[in-house]
Design an enzyme around this catalytic site. Structure first.
Site, mmCIF file in Angstrom:
data_model
loop_
_atom_site.group_PDB
_atom_site.id
_atom_site.type_symbol
_atom_site.label_atom_id
_atom_site.label_comp_id
_atom_site.label_asym_id
_atom_site.label_seq_id
_atom_site.Cartn_x
_atom_site.Cartn_y
_atom_site.Cartn_z
ATOM 1 N N GLY A 107 -4.596 11.143 -1.201
ATOM 2 C CA GLY A 107 -5.352 12.097 -0.289
ATOM 3 C C GLY A 107 -4.711 13.456 -0.886
ATOM 4 O O GLY A 107 -5.497 14.359 -1.260
ATOM 5 N N LYS A 158 0.786 -1.164 -0.017
ATOM 6 C CA LYS A 158 0.058 0.051 0.003
ATOM 7 C C LYS A 158 0.768 1.269 0.007
ATOM 8 O O LYS A 158 1.555 1.252 1.049
ATOM 9 C CB LYS A 158 -0.802 -0.030 1.093
ATOM 10 C CG LYS A 158 -1.926 1.194 1.183
ATOM 11 C CD LYS A 158 -1.270 2.676 2.075
ATOM 12 C CE LYS A 158 -2.396 3.676 2.060
ATOM 13 N NZ LYS A 158 -1.975 4.685 2.846
ATOM 14 N N ASP A 165 -5.686 1.309 2.500
ATOM 15 C CA ASP A 165 -5.164 0.255 3.462
ATOM 16 C C ASP A 165 -5.945 -1.026 3.584
ATOM 17 O O ASP A 165 -5.539 -2.059 3.281
ATOM 18 C CB ASP A 165 -4.880 0.833 5.009
ATOM 19 C CG ASP A 165 -3.873 1.837 5.081
ATOM 20 O OD1 ASP A 165 -2.965 1.893 4.488
ATOM 21 O OD2 ASP A 165 -4.065 2.750 6.115
ATOM 22 N N GLY A 208 1.071 8.558 1.846
ATOM 23 C CA GLY A 208 1.676 9.310 2.703
ATOM 24 C C GLY A 208 2.966 10.014 1.979
ATOM 25 O O GLY A 208 2.829 10.465 0.779
ATOM 26 N N LYS A 257 -4.888 0.934 10.806
ATOM 27 C CA LYS A 257 -3.879 0.027 10.175
ATOM 28 C C LYS A 257 -3.393 -1.309 10.853
ATOM 29 O O LYS A 257 -3.314 -2.398 10.014
ATOM 30 C CB LYS A 257 -2.663 0.769 10.128
ATOM 31 C CG LYS A 257 -2.587 2.307 9.226
ATOM 32 C CD LYS A 257 -1.638 3.009 9.193
ATOM 33 C CE LYS A 257 -1.677 4.316 8.408
ATOM 34 N NZ LYS A 257 -2.209 4.180 6.926
#
Length: 348
Positions: A128, A92, A247, A95, A306
């Site tokens: 995001g 995944k 996730d 970030g 997570k």
């Protein structure tokens, strides 16, 4: 120049250890795999990966390791190749690694190297920061509740456009440019994922969870040497699109595929024994232990979903699940090819 070439993919490609993604990674960044040491731990293999090549005795220039050293690197990779060759690894991607060009290049080069030596990597992504940027350009406010994006019909349209049309294709292009062959998909394609609304959909809008996974569309791609790149959007039975946490998508795909390993790239070091002390990183823990940490309040906030994602995938047959520091150069190689790893590995 030493290179490793896969015999599986639809077109031949090679990955040069001394020069991965030259156009994207700063000149000072390359790989170093120091000599293998014997370890008795049964979970991790004894290879170390550093962000820069350590100086080696050589008659050549200081910036170029000797040909013998390159061969030594390849030789020391053998235990890793033997253990993981042919195994599926679901990553995944999110970030800071999605924002920093250097970290993005690092993830891409790691994936290509893993494919070259015979692993079967699958990349799942969200997006995001890109979504927020486009919403801002369109003067649409971004709203979050309990860490989840409130997604009305207009926002859902933007989410689909950005994740499937921009982020996904950009990643595919980078992987292709690095010498592997990627295929971009979303949960819609081949009914890979079927979504359903989350229980509090009245407050969150078109935020979904995974109701069903049909990995049949992935298997021939992976068997043929492609790297699937999957955007975390999917439709329900009626065709309504939903935004799904990446996730969650990665964990459910790993379980459905019987993956050897699930890896979640994050912006934290991993699970900490003391949330205020980065040096208290928990390198390895089992399901029972991590559940107790949640009960004791040592794991909280955004780390809980997570961890629960990892626990769910392990319960469904995934061998190991890791939460690693995606802010670290070549964190994927650190996690897979070293005893120390790049975060926390959870075992069944």
């Amino acid at each position: 120049m030493a290179s490793v070439t896969s015999n599986a993919p639809p077109k031949s490609f090679s990955f040069s250890i001394s020069n991965p993604l030259k156009s994207l990674i700063p000149k000072s960044s390359s790989l170093c795999l120091p000599p293998h040491k014997n370890h008795h731990h049964h979970h991790r293999l004894g290879l170390s990966v550093d962000a820069a090549v350590s100086p080696q005795p050589s008659t050549e220039t200081k910036n170029e390791p000797s040909p013998d050293y390159r061969f030594e690197i390849l030789s020391e990779s053998l235990p890793f190749i033997q253990k993981f060759r042919g195994k599926t690894i679901v990553v995944k991607y999110g970030g800071a690694a999605m924002i920093s060009p250097e970290l993005k290049a690092s993830v891409v080069s790691d994936l290509v190297l893993l494919a070259c030596v015979g692993l079967r990597p699958i990349l799942v992504h969200g997006g995001g920061p890109d979504i927020n940027r486009y919403l801002k350009q369109l003067n649409i406010p971004a709203e979050f509740r309990d860490g989840l994006r409130v997604t009305d019909a207009t926002t859902m349209e933007i989410v689909s456009m950005v994740l499937v049309g921009k982020v996904n294709k950009n990643l595919v292009s980078l992987i292709n440019a690095a010498g592997a062959t990627a295929v971009g998909l979303s949960g819609h394609d081949g009914r890979l994922l079927t979504a359903r609304p989350v229980p509090n959909s009245a407050q969150l809008g078109f935020v979904g969870e995974v109701a069903r996974v049909d990995p049949n569309v992935l298997r021939p791609l992976v068997d043929s040497g492609y790297i699937p790149v999957i955007a975390s959007v999917a439709a329900d039975e009626a065709g309504q699109a939903y935004n799904i946490n990446a996730d969650t998508v990665a964990g459910e795909l790993a379980a459905a595929l019987g993956a050897e390993k699930l890896i979640l790239l994050t912006d934290v070091a991993g699970i900490l024994e003391d949330k205020e002390d980065v040096s208290s990183l928990v390198k390895e823990i089992d399901i029972k232990g991590v559940k107790k940490m949640i009960e004791d309040g040592k794991v909280g906030g955004g780390m809980i979903p997570k961890v629960n994602c990892c626990i769910r995938s392990l319960a469904q047959g995934v061998k190991t699940a890791s939460i690693i520091d995606g802010r670290r150069q070549h964190s994927l190689l650190h996690e897979i090819m070293s005893d120390e790893g790049a975060g926390t590995m959870i075992t069944g």
